[in-house]
Design a protein around this motif. Structure first.
Motif, PDB file in Angstrom:
ATOM      1  N   LEU A   1      17.517  -2.919  10.918  1.00 56.31           N
ATOM      2  CA  LEU A   1      18.033  -3.717  12.034  1.00 56.31           C
ATOM      3  C   LEU A   1      19.428  -4.260  11.720  1.00 56.31           C
ATOM      4  O   LEU A   1      20.272  -4.377  12.609  1.00 56.31           O
ATOM      5  N   ASP A   2      19.676  -4.573  10.463  1.00 54.18           N
ATOM      6  CA  ASP A   2      20.964  -5.143  10.055  1.00 54.18           C
ATOM      7  C   ASP A   2      21.980  -4.077   9.631  1.00 54.18           C
ATOM      8  O   ASP A   2      23.080  -4.407   9.188  1.00 54.18           O
ATOM      9  N   GLY A   3      21.608  -2.808   9.740  1.00 57.92           N
ATOM     10  CA  GLY A   3      22.546  -1.743   9.411  1.00 57.92           C
ATOM     11  C   GLY A   3      22.705  -1.483   7.936  1.00 57.92           C
ATOM     12  O   GLY A   3      23.618  -0.756   7.526  1.00 57.92           O
ATOM     13  N   VAL A   4      21.833  -2.076   7.099  1.00 57.12           N
ATOM     14  CA  VAL A   4      21.917  -1.855   5.659  1.00 57.12           C
ATOM     15  C   VAL A   4      21.452  -0.447   5.315  1.00 57.12           C
ATOM     16  O   VAL A   4      22.021   0.232   4.456  1.00 57.12           O
ATOM     17  N   ILE A   5      20.390  -0.001   6.009  1.00 57.88           N
ATOM     18  CA  ILE A   5      19.914   1.370   5.847  1.00 57.88           C
ATOM     19  C   ILE A   5      20.727   2.256   6.780  1.00 57.88           C
ATOM     20  O   ILE A   5      20.894   1.935   7.964  1.00 57.88           O
ATOM     21  N   PRO A   6      21.254   3.373   6.302  1.00 55.49           N
ATOM     22  CA  PRO A   6      22.054   4.248   7.171  1.00 55.49           C
ATOM     23  C   PRO A   6      21.224   4.812   8.325  1.00 55.49           C
ATOM     24  O   PRO A   6      19.993   4.811   8.286  1.00 55.49           O
ATOM     25  N   GLU A   7      21.910   5.310   9.331  1.00 48.87           N
ATOM     26  CA  GLU A   7      21.246   5.826  10.528  1.00 48.87           C
ATOM     27  C   GLU A   7      20.253   6.914  10.152  1.00 48.87           C
ATOM     28  O   GLU A   7      20.517   7.760   9.296  1.00 48.87           O
ATOM     29  N   ILE A   8      19.082   6.863  10.776  1.00 50.88           N
ATOM     30  CA  ILE A   8      18.039   7.836  10.472  1.00 50.88           C
ATOM     31  C   ILE A   8      18.111   8.997  11.460  1.00 50.88           C
ATOM     32  O   ILE A   8      18.598   8.836  12.594  1.00 50.88           O
ATOM     33  N   PRO A   9      17.632  10.173  11.070  1.00 52.14           N
ATOM     34  CA  PRO A   9      17.808  11.352  11.918  1.00 52.14           C
ATOM     35  C   PRO A   9      16.989  11.300  13.201  1.00 52.14           C
ATOM     36  O   PRO A   9      15.888  10.746  13.226  1.00 52.14           O
ATOM     37  N   LEU A  10      17.547  11.908  14.251  1.00 55.05           N
ATOM     38  CA  LEU A  10      16.830  12.060  15.509  1.00 55.05           C
ATOM     39  C   LEU A  10      15.989  13.334  15.455  1.00 55.05           C
ATOM     40  O   LEU A  10      16.402  14.349  14.897  1.00 55.05           O
ATOM     41  N   ALA A  11      14.790  13.244  16.042  1.00 58.09           N
ATOM     42  CA  ALA A  11      13.956  14.441  16.142  1.00 58.09           C
ATOM     43  C   ALA A  11      14.603  15.437  17.107  1.00 58.09           C
ATOM     44  O   ALA A  11      15.297  15.034  18.052  1.00 58.09           O
ATOM     45  N   GLN A  12      14.375  16.701  16.877  1.00 61.53           N
ATOM     46  CA  GLN A  12      14.960  17.730  17.746  1.00 61.53           C
ATOM     47  C   GLN A  12      13.901  18.758  18.143  1.00 61.53           C
ATOM     48  O   GLN A  12      12.867  18.909  17.497  1.00 61.53           O
ATOM     49  N   LYS A  13      14.185  19.435  19.261  1.00 60.84           N
ATOM     50  CA  LYS A  13      13.336  20.515  19.766  1.00 60.84           C
ATOM     51  C   LYS A  13      11.879  20.076  19.861  1.00 60.84           C
ATOM     52  O   LYS A  13      11.562  19.052  20.453  1.00 60.84           O
ATOM     53  N   ASP A  14      10.969  20.854  19.244  1.00 61.83           N
ATOM     54  CA  ASP A  14       9.550  20.543  19.410  1.00 61.83           C
ATOM     55  C   ASP A  14       9.107  19.345  18.555  1.00 61.83           C
ATOM     56  O   ASP A  14       7.952  18.922  18.638  1.00 61.83           O
ATOM     57  N   ARG A  15      10.019  18.774  17.771  1.00 61.07           N
ATOM     58  CA  ARG A  15       9.669  17.598  16.967  1.00 61.07           C
ATOM     59  C   ARG A  15       9.816  16.302  17.746  1.00 61.07           C
ATOM     60  O   ARG A  15       9.361  15.249  17.303  1.00 61.07           O
TER      61      ARG A  15
END
Length: 450
Positions: free
Chosen positions: A133-147
């Motif tokens: 929430l505070d941006g300490v952890i880098p952006e996490i991946p978005l699911a794609q296609k059938d995921r």
């Protein structure tokens, strides 16, 4: 407690302290976190909500974040917090989310996260959510296609929980007139169905939620209305729930309040008689009434005391094996049946004692002499300094010595405000008030008060 999550989830005024962006990011993190733990399996998360208008907004925000991270989301719709806990642990979900601010007013809301065992989420995971929430952890991946995830209507899960509650009852409630105050909250979707199915003559109040009336002058925090209703309808017993129905306060046939402490005594004594009270021990918090402990002592029932919060009560129970615990406010945990406080379950267990012992609630509760209590909140410059002050502590010790075995004093810091709470229990209110004021005067003289 963290920056966002307290002892009972992330809670605050909707779109002020808790925003849709917060909810989306909580969903993003949870969908990713549980998804990457077992990447070969589809992450499945269940969501319930109470009746606040903002609950729909947060539900959709959480769903967007969860599905964007690859989780499938199962929607229980309006339901209780304990039902989410039950469904998570019995249906094999990765985790559960309840959207509720419990007994708070309608304009507040909250996000409670429940782990795969049906327990409140571990602090280590909460810390990771807060970092994201505070941006300490880098952006996490978005699911794609059938995921990419999807949503599934899962009202059937709530119905299975209703069936589970019904199965717990040991006798029919036929010929019993029962009043229920559903607080215009989550219990509105469940409680009457359970009592009707068990044969009770059910009289319901505050069972018409409109999004703005949850907890408004009703429910367990406004018990006076149920007291009048029980007398007016000539009921044998009444039960009042809070917004998400994880707590219960009872009213006897004479209109007298039977709070969480008295319920712990009634159920604890009965379970001891039945040989089902593990180690003959009940878990309480430091705010339980002095009269409860005297009654336990008389009955040969041991007790443990935890910090305030059903979270801490359950932690003790999980670590020790104790099977009954709770708070004065009505959070009662029966670990044989649940991992959280459950208001409707609590009312069923009180009914069990009444029916099996063939005694009225007034008779059962009369064995506990609840001591008068005075509690005052003192605003201070530094609550730790005020509480730890040697002169203040000396005064507290002096009061404790004066009370002897006929009362107690408690000095406790608030977890959320710059406040120290001074509480005294004694045989009469005047004694309570005098001793509370005596300690507050010392705090003032020491320069702690604002």
């Amino acid at each position: 407690m963290g920056k966002y999550f307290g002892t009972d989830g992330f809670r605050g005024e909707a779109n002020v302290d808790l925003t849709v962006e917060h909810a989306y990011k909580v969903g993003r993190f949870l969908g990713w976190y549980y998804g990457q733990k077992k990447p070969e399996e589809r992450c499945q998360i269940v969501i319930g909500k109470d009746t606040r208008r903002s609950s729909y907004m947060f539900e959709y925000s959480l769903v967007a974040g969860l599905t964007a991270s690859g989780a499938d989301v199962f929607l229980l719709h309006v339901t209780t917090t304990p039902s989410v806990s039950y469904v998570v642990r019995t249906e094999g979900f990765n985790c559960g989310i309840m959207i509720s601010a419990s007994h708070n007013p309608y304009y507040d809301n909250g996000i409670k996260v429940i782990n795969e065992r049906g327990e409140k989420l571990e602090e280590s995971v909460i810390e990771e959510i807060e970092k994201y929430l505070d941006g300490v952890i880098p952006e996490i991946p978005l699911a794609q296609k059938d995921r990419i995830g999807r949503t599934v209507d899962f009202a059937a899960g709530r119905n299975r929980y209703i069936g589970y509650l019904i199965s717990i009852a040991t006798r029919s409630f036929k010929n019993k007139k029962v009043a229920l105050d559903c607080a215009n909250g989550s219990a509105s979707a469940i409680a009457k169905n359970v009592f009707d199915a068990l044969g009770a003559e059910t009289h319901v109040m505050n069972n018409s939620p409109n999004g703005l009336n949850i907890n408004t002058d009703c429910g367990s925090t406004h018990i006076e209305h149920l007291q009048k209703f029980v007398l007016q309808e000539g009921c044998d017993v009444g039960f009042a729930y809070d917004g998400d129905a994880d707590r219960c306060i009872a009213v006897d046939e004479n209109g007298n309040v039977v709070d969480g402490d008295s319920i712990l005594y009634i159920c604890g004594k009965y379970m001891k008689e039945q040989g089902t009270l593990y180690k003959n021990t009940v878990v309480t918090t430091i705010m339980s009434n002095f009269g409860l402990y005297k009654a336990f002592d008389r009955e040969g029932i041991s007790y443990e005391k935890t910090a305030v919060g059903d979270k801490y009560v359950y932690e003790n129970m999980a670590n020790t094996g104790n099977c009954l615990g709770g708070e004065q406010s009505g959070h009662i945990i029966f670990s044989k049946h649940a991992t959280t406080g459950d208001g409707i379950l609590t009312s069923l267990k009180v009914m069990e004692v009444m029916l099996e012992k063939k005694e009225s609630l007034a008779k059962l509760a009369s064995e506990v002499e609840i001591y008068p209590q005075v509690l005052k909140n003192v605003r201070v410059k530094d609550k730790k300094a005020a509480q730890d002050d040697a002169v203040v502590q000396a005064e507290v010790a002096k009061v404790a010595e004066s009370l002897g075995g006929e009362g107690r004093i408690l000095l406790r810091q608030s977890g959320t405000e710059p406040v120290v709470r001074v509480m005294v229990e004694a045989p009469d209110l005047d004694t309570c008030g005098n001793y509370v004021d005596q300690v507050i005067e010392v705090m003032k003289a020491q320069g702690h008060c604002l």
